[in-house]
Design a protein around this motif. Structure first.
Motif, PDB file in Angstrom:
ATOM      1  N   UNK A  92       8.618  52.323  42.641  1.00 29.37           N
ATOM      2  CA  UNK A  92       7.270  51.935  42.234  1.00 29.37           C
ATOM      3  C   UNK A  92       6.653  52.997  41.326  1.00 29.37           C
ATOM      4  N   UNK A  93       6.869  54.262  41.638  1.00 28.60           N
ATOM      5  CA  UNK A  93       6.346  55.341  40.801  1.00 28.60           C
ATOM      6  C   UNK A  93       6.962  55.285  39.401  1.00 28.60           C
ATOM      7  N   UNK A  94       8.272  55.113  39.331  1.00 23.51           N
ATOM      8  CA  UNK A  94       8.928  55.019  38.014  1.00 23.51           C
ATOM      9  C   UNK A  94       8.371  53.850  37.223  1.00 23.51           C
ATOM     10  N   UNK A  95       8.208  52.696  37.885  1.00 20.09           N
ATOM     11  CA  UNK A  95       7.671  51.509  37.213  1.00 20.09           C
ATOM     12  C   UNK A  95       6.263  51.760  36.694  1.00 20.09           C
ATOM     13  N   UNK A  96       5.425  52.378  37.510  1.00 18.27           N
ATOM     14  CA  UNK A  96       4.039  52.623  37.099  1.00 18.27           C
ATOM     15  C   UNK A  96       3.987  53.490  35.854  1.00 18.27           C
ATOM     16  N   UNK A  97       4.884  54.467  35.761  1.00 13.38           N
ATOM     17  CA  UNK A  97       4.874  55.365  34.607  1.00 13.38           C
ATOM     18  C   UNK A  97       5.281  54.613  33.341  1.00 13.38           C
ATOM     19  N   UNK A  98       6.444  53.963  33.362  1.00  8.46           N
ATOM     20  CA  UNK A  98       6.875  53.339  32.105  1.00  8.46           C
ATOM     21  C   UNK A  98       6.085  52.082  31.787  1.00  8.46           C
ATOM     22  N   UNK A  99       5.583  51.364  32.808  1.00  3.76           N
ATOM     23  CA  UNK A  99       4.785  50.184  32.510  1.00  3.76           C
ATOM     24  C   UNK A  99       3.431  50.562  31.927  1.00  3.76           C
ATOM     25  N   UNK A 100       2.890  51.731  32.302  1.00  4.13           N
ATOM     26  CA  UNK A 100       1.653  52.195  31.679  1.00  4.13           C
ATOM     27  C   UNK A 100       1.874  52.393  30.177  1.00  4.13           C
ATOM     28  N   UNK A 101       3.051  52.920  29.831  1.00  6.29           N
ATOM     29  CA  UNK A 101       3.382  53.040  28.414  1.00  6.29           C
ATOM     30  C   UNK A 101       3.465  51.687  27.735  1.00  6.29           C
ATOM     31  N   UNK A 102       4.102  50.712  28.396  1.00  2.00           N
ATOM     32  CA  UNK A 102       4.222  49.368  27.833  1.00  2.00           C
ATOM     33  C   UNK A 102       2.844  48.758  27.583  1.00  2.00           C
ATOM     34  N   UNK A 103       1.972  48.818  28.608  1.00  2.00           N
ATOM     35  CA  UNK A 103       0.653  48.206  28.477  1.00  2.00           C
ATOM     36  C   UNK A 103      -0.178  48.885  27.394  1.00  2.00           C
ATOM     37  N   UNK A 104      -0.025  50.202  27.255  1.00  2.00           N
ATOM     38  CA  UNK A 104      -0.790  50.912  26.230  1.00  2.00           C
ATOM     39  C   UNK A 104      -0.312  50.537  24.832  1.00  2.00           C
ATOM     40  N   UNK A 105       0.995  50.403  24.642  1.00  2.00           N
ATOM     41  CA  UNK A 105       1.512  49.969  23.342  1.00  2.00           C
ATOM     42  C   UNK A 105       0.957  48.586  23.001  1.00  2.00           C
ATOM     43  N   UNK A 106       0.947  47.670  23.980  1.00  2.00           N
ATOM     44  CA  UNK A 106       0.440  46.320  23.744  1.00  2.00           C
ATOM     45  C   UNK A 106      -1.026  46.365  23.305  1.00  2.00           C
ATOM     46  N   UNK A 107      -1.839  47.171  23.998  1.00  2.00           N
ATOM     47  CA  UNK A 107      -3.280  47.181  23.732  1.00  2.00           C
ATOM     48  C   UNK A 107      -3.646  47.968  22.482  1.00  2.00           C
ATOM     49  N   UNK A 108      -2.831  48.963  22.107  1.00  4.47           N
ATOM     50  CA  UNK A 108      -3.203  49.845  20.995  1.00  4.47           C
ATOM     51  C   UNK A 108      -2.443  49.556  19.701  1.00  4.47           C
ATOM     52  N   UNK A 109      -1.452  48.686  19.734  1.00  6.66           N
ATOM     53  CA  UNK A 109      -0.663  48.428  18.528  1.00  6.66           C
ATOM     54  C   UNK A 109      -1.521  47.864  17.403  1.00  6.66           C
ATOM     55  N   UNK A 110      -2.478  46.985  17.750  1.00  5.47           N
ATOM     56  CA  UNK A 110      -3.331  46.416  16.706  1.00  5.47           C
ATOM     57  C   UNK A 110      -4.255  47.475  16.114  1.00  5.47           C
ATOM     58  N   UNK A 111      -4.724  48.410  16.949  1.00  4.44           N
ATOM     59  CA  UNK A 111      -5.543  49.514  16.432  1.00  4.44           C
ATOM     60  C   UNK A 111      -4.730  50.358  15.461  1.00  4.44           C
ATOM     61  N   UNK A 112      -3.494  50.650  15.838  1.00  3.34           N
ATOM     62  CA  UNK A 112      -2.613  51.434  14.976  1.00  3.34           C
ATOM     63  C   UNK A 112      -2.369  50.699  13.654  1.00  3.34           C
ATOM     64  N   UNK A 113      -2.131  49.387  13.750  1.00  6.02           N
ATOM     65  CA  UNK A 113      -1.868  48.611  12.553  1.00  6.02           C
ATOM     66  C   UNK A 113      -3.053  48.537  11.613  1.00  6.02           C
ATOM     67  N   UNK A 114      -4.254  48.376  12.165  1.00  3.45           N
ATOM     68  CA  UNK A 114      -5.430  48.225  11.313  1.00  3.45           C
ATOM     69  C   UNK A 114      -5.954  49.563  10.798  1.00  3.45           C
ATOM     70  N   UNK A 115      -6.029  50.571  11.671  1.00  2.00           N
ATOM     71  CA  UNK A 115      -6.661  51.830  11.298  1.00  2.00           C
ATOM     72  C   UNK A 115      -5.714  52.777  10.555  1.00  2.00           C
ATOM     73  N   UNK A 116      -4.476  52.865  11.004  1.00  2.00           N
ATOM     74  CA  UNK A 116      -3.538  53.812  10.402  1.00  2.00           C
ATOM     75  C   UNK A 116      -2.756  53.189   9.246  1.00  2.00           C
TER      76      UNK A 116
END
Length: 448
Positions: free
Chosen positions: A259-283
């Motif tokens: 569960x700890x391993x999942x929480x770590x890498x899934x946090x990365x997955x969710x952040x990429x999903x939520x921030x990819x559009x910001x990266x695409x538009x702003x950067x």
């Protein structure tokens, strides 16, 4: 009697299991439209515009007398929905395991969410409070329903089938999300030709997700079966039940390690999903239409990716396949750091890479966790799975934001997320999965 027409009990059991599995897939088909069309695309900007219409001269709204900047209202509503879900999920999970009656609870959660989403049709003018309340209700209900839905997996699929069944469920969800998002975007971009305003088009898109959710939820509710379990102690309130579940998990330290391993890498997955559009538009300086096409590309390829990784898991085992997907995530983010600005083609390549590993890594994580849950505690453990996931989902965005604040570079911010996948890989690689399954009291499949 014609012996060729006589079915064995084993064949009947297999046919019944397949029927339940097909029904189970349709809950992903039903509710994923909410995640895609409502949360990812339409609601955030629209609810923010409604809050801005209600704001005072300084840009603040005042729910319950508390000053809140209009641009922050959507984020605060999402955060409040997580708090509500955290309070409710342990109680519902324990009640489901104690009574064995998951289906009425699933129906209540699903139709609360669907009704709240359909009610977003009435979100216009300055009704930001209505929007906030509907968002909290829909998002919390979706979390509770997904916890109950996930907890069916150990009951409808034997260990050797779970990777494939879980992957097909994710594939169904991404396919539905892509299908409805295409229809919604046709309406939104061509709203004038349909004789409706832009705001009305958004409200129709929001409400249609709720109607879709409610209509297709009927299929799993008709096909899934409740299974009686031995009577257990009465459910405890909110956090007390979560604490009791975590104490019980301490008797299964390898389950906790996964569960700890999942929480770590899934946090990365969710952040990429939520921030990819910001990266695409702003950067990268990409327009809204490019970002919408990229979201659709992710949805479509996630279907193929979930099925592909499900096949790989049958050959190489779920753990190895997840580890391989984490390597792919790392390489994708590293490549994203070097994307040239103003080049949508390369951004689509990045979106394709994300889509191919997105569904499979999540689906296989779900099926692997289901093998580590002690029998009779499926809903209770999956409530901890969902709560822990959501409770730690702020770490990735925080790191992203802090990196940008310190460096002023979205490229540095996006590549900083590599750490979640590297650490998750190391933690997962250290988990002896076969022993963890045996320690949980479950049969160990031949390949895992």
């Amino acid at each position: 009697m014609d012996t060729d027409t006589v079915r064995s009990p084993a064949a009947d059991d297999s046919a019944g299991r397949r029927r339940e599995q097909r029904g189970w897939y349709f809950y992903d088909w039903a509710c994923s439209v909410y995640s895609t069309s409502v949360l990812t695309v339409f609601l955030g900007p629209y609810l923010t515009s409604v809050a801005e219409a209600a704001a005072d001269a300084d840009g603040f709204v005042h729910p319950l007398g508390v000053p809140v900047r209009a641009g922050s209202f959507f984020a605060y509503a999402v955060s409040l929905s997580v708090v509500v879900a955290v309070l409710v999920m342990p109680l519902v999970g324990a009640a489901a395991d104690r009574t064995g009656r998951k289906k009425p609870l699933l129906a209540a959660a699903a139709y609360t969410g669907a009704a709240a989403t359909a009610g977003m049709f009435f979100l216009d003018g300055d009704r930001y409070l209505l929007g906030g309340l509907l968002l909290v209700a829909a998002n919390a209900a979706q979390s509770v329903a997904m916890m109950l839905y996930n907890s069916y997996l150990p009951q409808i699929a034997p260990p050797e089938e779970r990777d494939a069944v879980s992957s097909r469920g994710w594939a169904f969800g991404y396919a539905a999300g892509a299908l409805v998002l295409v229809a919604n975007l046709v309406l939104y971009t061509g709203h004038e030709s349909f004789g409706v305003s832009e705001g009305m088009a958004v409200r129709i898109c929001l409400a249609s997700a709720g109607l879709w959710w409610g209509a297709f939820a009927l299929i799993p509710l008709r096909r899934l079966r409740d299974r009686r379990t031995p009577a257990r102690e009465a459910a405890l309130p909110g956090f007390r039940q979560l604490a009791a579940t975590l104490r019980d998990m301490r008797r299964h330290p390898l389950t906790l390690a996964f569960l700890l391993a999942y929480l770590v890498y899934n946090d990365g997955i969710q952040t990429v999903i939520s921030q990819a559009s910001v990266y695409g538009s702003k950067e990268l300086g990409l327009g809204q239409s490019t970002l919408i096409v990229a979201v659709l590309l992710v949805q479509v390829l996630a279907v193929a990716g979930a099925l592909l990784l499900g096949r790989l898991a049958r050959r190489y085992g779920a753990k190895r396949t997840i580890l391989g997907s984490l390597v792919a995530w790392t390489l994708t983010l590293a490549a994203g750091y070097f994307l040239p600005a103003g080049a949508p083609g390369w951004f689509f390549v990045l979106a394709a890479g994300i889509g191919l590993v997105l569904g499979g890594s999540q689906a296989l994580s779900r099926s692997l966790f289901s093998q580590l849950v002690p029998p009779g505690k499926e809903a209770e453990y999956f409530s901890a799975y969902e709560i822990s996931d959501r409770g730690l989902s702020w770490l990735g965005p925080l790191l992203f934001g802090l990196t940008y604040q310190l460096t002023g570079s979205y490229r540095d911010a996006i590549v900083s997320l590599v750490g979640f996948f590297v650490l998750g890989f190391v933690l997962l690689a250290r988990v002896p999965v076969r022993r963890a399954i045996a320690d949980a009291g479950n049969p160990v499949p031949q390949r895992i």
